[in-house]
Design a protein around this motif. Structure first.
Motif, PDB file in Angstrom:
ATOM      1  N   SER A   1       4.421  21.944  24.837  1.00 24.95           N
ATOM      2  CA  SER A   1       5.441  22.813  25.431  1.00 24.95           C
ATOM      3  C   SER A   1       4.824  24.133  25.884  1.00 24.95           C
ATOM      4  O   SER A   1       5.234  24.699  26.900  1.00 24.95           O
ATOM      5  CB  SER A   1       6.579  23.062  24.435  1.00 24.95           C
ATOM      6  OG  SER A   1       6.130  23.819  23.335  1.00 24.95           O
ATOM      7  N   SER A   2       3.828  24.644  25.130  1.00 22.99           N
ATOM      8  CA  SER A   2       3.127  25.852  25.572  1.00 22.99           C
ATOM      9  C   SER A   2       2.355  25.580  26.859  1.00 22.99           C
ATOM     10  O   SER A   2       2.338  26.405  27.775  1.00 22.99           O
ATOM     11  CB  SER A   2       2.153  26.332  24.483  1.00 22.99           C
ATOM     12  OG  SER A   2       2.837  26.778  23.357  1.00 22.99           O
TER      13      SER A   2
ATOM     14  N   GLU B   1       5.547  31.580  21.763  1.00 22.46           N
ATOM     15  CA  GLU B   1       4.766  32.601  21.058  1.00 22.46           C
ATOM     16  C   GLU B   1       4.211  32.055  19.749  1.00 22.46           C
ATOM     17  O   GLU B   1       3.038  32.274  19.402  1.00 22.46           O
ATOM     18  CB  GLU B   1       5.648  33.814  20.779  1.00 22.46           C
ATOM     19  CG  GLU B   1       4.952  34.906  19.996  1.00 22.46           C
ATOM     20  CD  GLU B   1       5.922  35.968  19.509  1.00 22.46           C
ATOM     21  OE1 GLU B   1       5.463  36.934  18.881  1.00 22.46           O
ATOM     22  OE2 GLU B   1       7.137  35.819  19.738  1.00 22.46           O
ATOM     23  N   ILE B   2       5.048  31.354  18.990  1.00 24.94           N
ATOM     24  CA  ILE B   2       4.632  30.827  17.694  1.00 24.94           C
ATOM     25  C   ILE B   2       3.627  29.696  17.890  1.00 24.94           C
ATOM     26  O   ILE B   2       2.480  29.770  17.490  1.00 24.94           O
ATOM     27  CB  ILE B   2       5.851  30.343  16.885  1.00 24.94           C
ATOM     28  CG1 ILE B   2       6.780  31.525  16.576  1.00 24.94           C
ATOM     29  CG2 ILE B   2       5.402  29.678  15.601  1.00 24.94           C
ATOM     30  CD1 ILE B   2       6.140  32.624  15.764  1.00 24.94           C
TER      31      ILE B   2
ATOM     32  N   LEU C   1      10.050  36.841  11.600  1.00 25.09           N
ATOM     33  CA  LEU C   1      10.463  36.166  10.368  1.00 25.09           C
ATOM     34  C   LEU C   1       9.696  34.856  10.183  1.00 25.09           C
ATOM     35  O   LEU C   1       9.385  34.458   9.049  1.00 25.09           O
ATOM     36  CB  LEU C   1      11.972  35.901  10.390  1.00 25.09           C
ATOM     37  CG  LEU C   1      12.867  37.136  10.479  1.00 25.09           C
ATOM     38  CD1 LEU C   1      14.329  36.733  10.524  1.00 25.09           C
ATOM     39  CD2 LEU C   1      12.602  38.072   9.297  1.00 25.09           C
ATOM     40  N   ILE C   2       9.401  34.184  11.289  1.00 25.46           N
ATOM     41  CA  ILE C   2       8.616  32.947  11.199  1.00 25.46           C
ATOM     42  C   ILE C   2       7.187  33.273  10.792  1.00 25.46           C
ATOM     43  O   ILE C   2       6.554  32.524  10.034  1.00 25.46           O
ATOM     44  CB  ILE C   2       8.655  32.192  12.540  1.00 25.46           C
ATOM     45  CG1 ILE C   2      10.099  31.876  12.923  1.00 25.46           C
ATOM     46  CG2 ILE C   2       7.838  30.907  12.456  1.00 25.46           C
ATOM     47  CD1 ILE C   2      10.263  31.206  14.264  1.00 25.46           C
TER      48      ILE C   2
ATOM     49  N   THR D   1       0.244  29.874  15.492  1.00 27.32           N
ATOM     50  CA  THR D   1       0.784  30.552  14.315  1.00 27.32           C
ATOM     51  C   THR D   1       1.013  29.564  13.180  1.00 27.32           C
ATOM     52  O   THR D   1       0.754  29.863  12.015  1.00 27.32           O
ATOM     53  CB  THR D   1       2.101  31.256  14.673  1.00 27.32           C
ATOM     54  OG1 THR D   1       1.851  32.199  15.722  1.00 27.32           O
ATOM     55  CG2 THR D   1       2.686  31.981  13.483  1.00 27.32           C
ATOM     56  N   PHE D   2       1.496  28.382  13.513  1.00 28.41           N
ATOM     57  CA  PHE D   2       1.818  27.365  12.526  1.00 28.41           C
ATOM     58  C   PHE D   2       0.597  26.975  11.687  1.00 28.41           C
ATOM     59  O   PHE D   2       0.705  26.721  10.488  1.00 28.41           O
ATOM     60  CB  PHE D   2       2.374  26.138  13.251  1.00 28.41           C
ATOM     61  CG  PHE D   2       3.104  25.170  12.359  1.00 28.41           C
ATOM     62  CD1 PHE D   2       4.280  25.537  11.728  1.00 28.41           C
ATOM     63  CD2 PHE D   2       2.620  23.886  12.171  1.00 28.41           C
ATOM     64  CE1 PHE D   2       4.966  24.638  10.916  1.00 28.41           C
ATOM     65  CE2 PHE D   2       3.300  22.983  11.357  1.00 28.41           C
ATOM     66  CZ  PHE D   2       4.473  23.358  10.736  1.00 28.41           C
ATOM     67  N   ILE D   3      -0.564  26.943  12.320  1.00 25.41           N
ATOM     68  CA  ILE D   3      -1.787  26.548  11.628  1.00 25.41           C
ATOM     69  C   ILE D   3      -2.696  27.749  11.366  1.00 25.41           C
ATOM     70  O   ILE D   3      -3.285  27.892  10.293  1.00 25.41           O
ATOM     71  CB  ILE D   3      -2.563  25.503  12.461  1.00 25.41           C
ATOM     72  CG1 ILE D   3      -1.698  24.256  12.652  1.00 25.41           C
ATOM     73  CG2 ILE D   3      -3.883  25.149  11.801  1.00 25.41           C
ATOM     74  CD1 ILE D   3      -1.262  23.584  11.370  1.00 25.41           C
TER      75      ILE D   3
END
Length: 529
Positions: A357-358, A61-62, A294-295, A66-68
Motif C-alpha cells: 500500500s505504501s 506513515e506507519i 499512539l501506534i 514502524t511495525f518492525i
C-alpha cells in the motif's frame, strides 16, 4: 537441533496470506469505482471521507517500517523509547500544514504542491521540485520495500530479491486497477490490521510476563553503565555531539521541518489531502492523523516486551545470531514462533500488504507528477476527462514500479555493506537528500521577495552534495564501483552530523540561494525556467 524460523510458517499461514491478499485486492477494486478520468484516478474524484484519508495517511506513515523497525530499535542493546520525542515535531508540523498550507492549496484546482510552486515560480521550478520528489520517493520508498522483504525472508525463507520483486509486482497491480481510491481503501484495511497485530502482540507479552516484570527486565547494565530502556526524554544538547539522533532538541528543532516537508510538500501525503472535497475535510484528515503517535507508543511497548521475553526465554543459537546481526528480525521471528498458527499468517500478510500500500501510493503520486511535467497541468486537466490519459497514467505506474523495484534491490546491496541495522535511521537518511531543498523551494514560493530558478538549482545541488558527504551511502556506492581509493578518501574526510539536521539547514540553504539570485537577476525573477 535448531530449526530455521521459516519452517514454523505453516501451510495454514500461507493459506491465510493468500486469502487475505485476494480479499484485499477484490475489496479495493470493488470500492474503487469507475476510473473514468484523471481526477478519478489520481484524486479519487475528491469524494473520499476525511476519516478514510486520515487512516490512509497513518497507514502509509506507519507501514512495516514502524511495525518492525521500532521494536528493533528498542530491542537493540542500548535502545530505548527516546524515538518517541520526535513525535512532538510531527504533531506541530501537521497542524501547521492543516491551517497554513491546505487553504493555499485548495484555492485552485491543483493535483500537487508542485503545481502550486509552478504557478508561483514558473515551470522550471515545477520541473525541479518534481525531479526532487521523484528522487526522494525512490530513495525513501525503497527502504519500506526492503523492510518488508526482510520480514518475508525471515518467515518464508525466500531470497530477499524475490520478496522485493513480489512486492513491486502486486503494488503495480493494485495501483493499475483502481488509482487512489483503491490505494486509500486498502490502506484503511492495513491500518486496522496493524492495530490488531500490535495490540495482540502487546497483550500476549503482558499476559505472559506482566508489565511489572517487563519494566524490571528493561533495566540493564552495559559496560558498568545502567540503562533504562523505557527512557523517553534525552535532553543532551546538539552542541555536545551534533551526531546525536534521538534527542528532544532534534525532535523540537529539526523534525518539524521534516514533517512539514513530509505532509505539506511530499506528494505521497498531499495527494491524499487532495482527495477530500473541501478545506475543512482535508484539515480534519491531517490533524487526526496525529494519532499515529499512539501506534508508535504501542510498538515501543512491544519492543520492550520482546526484550523482556527473550531475557526470560533465551532464543536458540541460530535465532540469537540472527537477532545480533539484525534486531529487525526479532518481531517477525516472535510472531512466527509464538503467535497461533493462522493468526501469525494474518499479521504478516498485513505487513506485506502495508508495504504494497505504501508502494502503490507512491506509484500513483509519481505517475501524476511525471505526467503533469510531460504534458503540463492545463493539458492534463483538459485531456484528463478521456480514457487515453488514464491509459497513459497506468503505463506510467508500470514504469515507475520497475524503477522502484530496481532501487530497492540496489539499496539491499548497499545495506549489506553497512553494519548499521537501524532501519528508521536509514529511512530518515534517505529523505534527507531531498526534503530540505523541497521545503526551501516552498518557502521561496510563499515569500513575497522574488526568487530565481538559477539560485534554487544551485541551492538544491549544494544541499544534495552536502548530505552525500555526511551520509555513508556515497563511499559504499564508490566501493561497489571499485573506486576503493576514492571511497577511503570520502570516509576519512566525512564529519559527523545526524541526517535530521539537514532538514532545516538545507531548507535555509536552498531558500537563501533562491532569494539571493532573485536580487541579482530582478528582471528575470518569476519567469518560467
Amino acid at each position: 537441533m535448531d530449526r530455521a524460523v521459516h519452517t514454523y510458517f505453516t501451510s495454514w499461514d500461507w493459506a491465510v496470506v493468500l486469502v487475505y491478499m485476494l480479499f484485499t485486492t477484490w475489496l479495493g477494486h470493488r470500492l474503487s469505482g469507475k476510473q473514468a478520468n484523471i481526477k478519478d484516478f489520481f484524486l479519487g474524484g475528491k469524494t473520499l471521507p476525511w476519516w478514510a484519508v486520515s487512516g490512509s495517511m497513518i497507514a502509509t506513515e506507519i507501514s512495516a517500517l514502524t511495525f518492525i523497525g521500532v521494536p528493533g530499535i528498542v530491542y537493540g542493546l542500548e535502545g530505548d523509547w527516546t524515538y518517541l520525542q520526535w513525535g512532538l515535531g510531527s504533531i506541530v508540523a501537521r497542524f501547521a500544514v492543516a491551517y497554513w498550507l491546505i487553504p493555499l492549496y485548495y484555492e485552485k484546482e491543483i493535483f500537487s504542491p508542485y503545481d502550486f510552486m509552478g504557478d508561483r515560480l514558473g515551470e522550471g521550478v515545477k520541473r525541479l521540485v518534481t525531479l526532487l520528489f521523484s528522487l526522494g520517493a525512490i530513495l525513501g520508498q525503497s527502504v519500506r520495500v526492503l523492510v518488508t522483504a526482510i520480514i518475508l525472508q525471515v518467515v518464508t525463507g525466500m531470497d530477499v530479491w524475490l520478496c522485493i520483486c513480489a512486492i513491486g509486482l502486486v503494488a503495480v497491480i493494485w495501483t493499475f486497477m483502481g488509482g487512489m481510491q483503491t490505494v486509500i481503501w486498502t490502506d484503511v484495511i492495513q491500518f486496522c490490521l496493524f492495530i490488531f497485530g500490535g495490540l495482540l502482540a502487546f497483550g500476549m507479552l503482558v499476559g505472559q510476563l506482566g508489565w511489572t516484570e517487563i519494566s524490571a527486565l528493561n533495566q540493564i547494565e552495559v559496560n558498568g553503565r545502567s540503562i533504562d530502556k523505557l527512557q523517553i526524554l534525552d535532553l543532551t544538547t546538539p552542541f555536545s555531539d551534533p551526531a546525536l539522533k534521538y534527542t528532544l532538541w532534534v525532535g523540537l528543532l529539526a523534525m518539524p521541518f521534516q514533517n512539514v516537508a513530509a505532509f505539506g510538500v511530499d506528494q505521497l501525503n498531499t495527494q491524499r489531502m487532495f482527495c477530500c472535497g473541501s478545506v475543512k475535510e482535508a484539515r480534519k484528515a491531517m490533524c487526526w492523523s496525529s494519532v499515529s503517535i499512539l501506534i508508535t507508543v504501542l510498538m515501543l511497548a512491544v519492543g520492550s516486551g520482546l526484550f523482556a521475553w527473550y531475557q526470560s526465554y533465551p532464543p536458540s543459537g541460530s535465532i540469537l545470531k540472527s537477532f545480533e546481526s539484525d534486531p529487525n528480525n526479532v518481531f517477525p521471528t516472535w510472531i512466527t514462533l509464538e503467535v497461533p498458527v493462522g493468526v501469525s499468517g494474518l499479521i504478516l500478510a498485513g505487513a506485506f500488504a502495508a508495504a504494497i500500500s505504501s508502494l502503490d501510493s507512491i506509484l500513483a503520486a509519481l505517475s501524476q507528477t511525471s505526467l503533469s511535467v510531460l504534458f503540463g497541468r492545463e493539458r492534463l486537466e483538459a485531456e484528463g476527462k478521456g480514457a487515453e490519459m488514464v491509459r497513459l497514467s497506468r503505463i506510467a505506474v508500470c514504469v515507475w514500479g520497475v524503477i522502484l523495484t530496481l532501487a530497492a534491490l540496489g539499496l539491499m546491496e548497499i545495506r549489506s555493506r553497512n553494519t548499521d541495522s537501524d532501519l528508521i535511521k536509514l529511512a530518515f537518511g534517505m529523505v534527507a537528500y531531498t526534503y530540505g531543498p523541497l521545503l526551501g523551494v516552498l518557502l521561496a514560493a510563499l515569500c513575497p521577495i522574488r526568487s530565481h530558478l538559477t539560485g534554487l538549482l544551485l541551492g538544491t545541488f549544494c544541499s544534495v552534495c552536502l548530505v552525500a558527504w555526511f551520509r555513508p551511502e556515497l563511499p559504499l556506492v564508490l566501493e561497489m564501483l571499485d573506486f576503493e581509493y576514492l571511497a577511503d578518501k570520502v570516509k576519512d574526510s566525512r564529519p559527523g552530523l545526524a541526517s535530521e539536521w539537514f532538514f532545516p539547514l538545507n531548507a535555509a540553504l536552498t531558500f537563501g540561494f533562491g532569494i539571493l539570485s532573485g536580487w541579482l537577476f530582478p528582471d528575470k525573477s518569476r519567469l518560467p525556467g
